[in-house]
Write a protein that holds these residues in place. Structure first.
Motif, short mmCIF file in Angstrom:
data_model
loop_
_atom_site.label_atom_id
_atom_site.label_comp_id
_atom_site.label_asym_id
_atom_site.label_seq_id
_atom_site.Cartn_x
_atom_site.Cartn_y
_atom_site.Cartn_z
N VAL A 1 -48.11 -11.43 58.74
CA VAL A 1 -47.55 -10.10 58.44
C VAL A 1 -48.54 -9.05 58.94
CG1 VAL A 1 -46.77 -8.53 56.62
CG2 VAL A 1 -46.36 -11.00 56.40
N LEU B 1 -39.00 -8.08 63.02
CA LEU B 1 -39.49 -9.39 63.44
C LEU B 1 -40.20 -9.22 64.79
CD1 LEU B 1 -39.34 -12.35 62.42
CD2 LEU B 1 -37.47 -12.70 64.03
N ARG C 1 -38.60 -10.49 51.68
CA ARG C 1 -39.75 -10.67 50.78
C ARG C 1 -40.86 -9.65 51.11
NH1 ARG C 1 -44.68 -12.37 50.87
NH2 ARG C 1 -44.64 -13.14 53.02
N VAL C 2 -41.10 -9.44 52.40
CA VAL C 2 -42.15 -8.50 52.80
C VAL C 2 -41.77 -7.07 52.40
CG1 VAL C 2 -43.37 -7.51 54.81
CG2 VAL C 2 -43.01 -9.99 54.64
N ALA D 1 -34.29 -18.51 58.93
CA ALA D 1 -34.69 -17.97 57.62
C ALA D 1 -35.60 -16.75 57.74
CB ALA D 1 -35.37 -19.05 56.80
N ALA D 2 -35.87 -16.31 58.97
CA ALA D 2 -36.78 -15.18 59.17
C ALA D 2 -36.37 -13.96 58.33
CB ALA D 2 -36.83 -14.80 60.65
N HIS E 1 -42.89 -14.10 64.15
CA HIS E 1 -42.00 -15.26 64.17
C HIS E 1 -42.71 -16.47 64.77
CE1 HIS E 1 -38.36 -17.56 64.49
NE2 HIS E 1 -38.40 -17.60 65.79
N SER F 1 -34.95 -13.77 55.43
CA SER F 1 -35.33 -13.92 54.02
C SER F 1 -36.81 -13.58 53.85
CB SER F 1 -35.09 -15.35 53.54
OG SER F 1 -33.78 -15.71 53.84
N GLU F 2 -37.61 -13.98 54.83
CA GLU F 2 -39.03 -13.67 54.80
C GLU F 2 -39.24 -12.16 54.93
OE1 GLU F 2 -41.33 -15.42 53.99
OE2 GLU F 2 -43.16 -14.55 54.85
N MET F 3 -38.44 -11.52 55.78
CA MET F 3 -38.54 -10.06 55.97
C MET F 3 -38.17 -9.33 54.68
SD MET F 3 -36.93 -10.15 59.78
CE MET F 3 -36.69 -8.41 60.07
N VAL G 1 -43.05 -9.24 60.63
CA VAL G 1 -43.29 -10.65 60.38
C VAL G 1 -43.39 -11.30 61.75
CG1 VAL G 1 -42.20 -12.78 59.54
CG2 VAL G 1 -42.05 -10.68 58.17
N GLU H 1 -52.03 -11.23 54.89
CA GLU H 1 -51.28 -12.40 55.35
C GLU H 1 -51.33 -12.48 56.86
OE1 GLU H 1 -47.26 -13.58 53.65
OE2 GLU H 1 -47.55 -11.59 52.82
#
Ligand code: UTP
Length: 301
Positions: A187, A162, A151-152, A144-145, A254, A147-149, A252, A184
């Motif tokens: 991040v 990543l 969002r950032v 899911a990394a 990991h 999806s997080e990226m 992000v 964060e």
């Protein structure tokens, strides 16, 4: 649009020579070497689809047709397997063609990762302001990394990469980030990037791993950089150029599993880990590994 919530195209550079895996890669592309029973290229297709992408732009070299062939339908094989009652295997064979729409991009000569990514510009729609790059050599979990990226990127704009933390003694194998903290913990803002520095010159022990969410402006940057080491166009250099021009780049960090399938030293542990977790092979493999360990403990333990 910078505030789009999903990525449409994932670019998968797979035109490298795979020299670290010779002699196997004389005839078998490294992207097709199986981790247990599934090649890295299919694992990456699953990850891309999981991130919401609908198009997989696979950059291949003219002699690596088999990588694209993996996404064909194999109706005769499926029919034989079904007739023999091997439905589970038939389903596995059918899977690759169902995951995502693969598109081939041919890189005639291995002129570097940056060059490979640059070629993918032709397959993007005009409306795609960003896209992802996933290197099939790098296996990460949880997947899911990306999806997080995304969002950032929605929050900070620009491009998002990543990063993984490595032992400071090993940084010289990687692209290393020079970073500043953000609000964060996971991040960081990237203020520079150095390709394979000596350990004492490394700005941090956070290194690039093969996931990138790139703003479309990377293509312009790739046209403006000069070839670096070995005459190759380095993606790192283009990202560093964008940073120097004020383009926001974040990483992000990991927190999870990462294996490098690009060389035997990383491929073997990946096979062990995925093998151990496999319901069919795991229990017996565990016992085999214990026996093997006992045998080698006097020498290597
Ligand atoms: P690597 O340098 O790790 O792959 O490139 P390689 O060149 O195949 O490996 P060795 O050093 O010879 O063993 C990282 C990624 O970029 C792709 C590779 O396929 C890999 O996924 N790549 C690299 C290209 O697509 N084109 C290139 O010109 C170089």
């Amino acid at each position: 649009m910078a505030n789009s919530t999903s990525v449409r195209t994932v670019v998968v550079p797979a035109a490298g020579m795979g020299t670290r895996f010779l002699p196997a890669t004389k005839t078998v592309p490294k992207e097709l070497l199986p981790v247990v029973d599934t090649p890295g290229i299919e694992m990456i297709a699953e990850e891309a689809a999981g991130a919401g992408a609908t198009r997989l732009a696979i950059v291949t070299s003219p002699n690596k047709d088999e990588v694209m062939r993996h996404f064909d339908e194999f109706p005769e094989l499926v029919e034989i397997l079904r007739a023999r009652g091997k439905d589970e295997l038939a389903t596995k064979v059918e899977r690759a063609a169902q995951i995502i729409q693969p598109v081939a991009v041919v890189q005639d000569k291995p002129l570097g990762l940056g060059h490979a990514v640059g070629l993918a510009e032709s397959v993007l729609d005009d409306s795609e302001e960003f896209f992802a790059v996933m290197l099939p050599d790098d296996v990460i979990e949880p997947t899911a990394a990306m999806s997080e990226m995304i969002r950032v990127r929605q929050e900070h704009g620009g491009s998002v990469l990543l990063a993984v933390e490595v032992d400071p003694a090993h940084v010289s194998n990687y692209g290393v980030f020079d970073i500043e903290t953000t609000e964060e913990d996971a991040v960081k803002k990237v203020v520079g990037m150095v390709e394979k520095p000596a350990a004492e010159d490394a700005p941090s022990n956070l290194v690039a791993t093969g996931r990138y969410l790139l703003d479309r402006s990377i293509f312009d940057a790739l046209r403006r950089i000069e070839p670096g080491k070995g005459g190759e166009l380095q993606l790192t250099d283009a990202i560093d150029l964008l940073i120097s021009e004020g383009h926001p780049v974040h990483v992000v960090v990991h927190d999870g599993i990462r294996h490098d399938l690009g060389n035997p030293a990383g491929f073997i542990p990946a096979s062990v880990e995925f093998g151990l977790r496999h319901p069919k092979y795991g229990p017996a493999l565990f016992r085999d590994i214990e026996e093997i360990l006992e045998k080698y403990r006097p020498q290597l333990g």
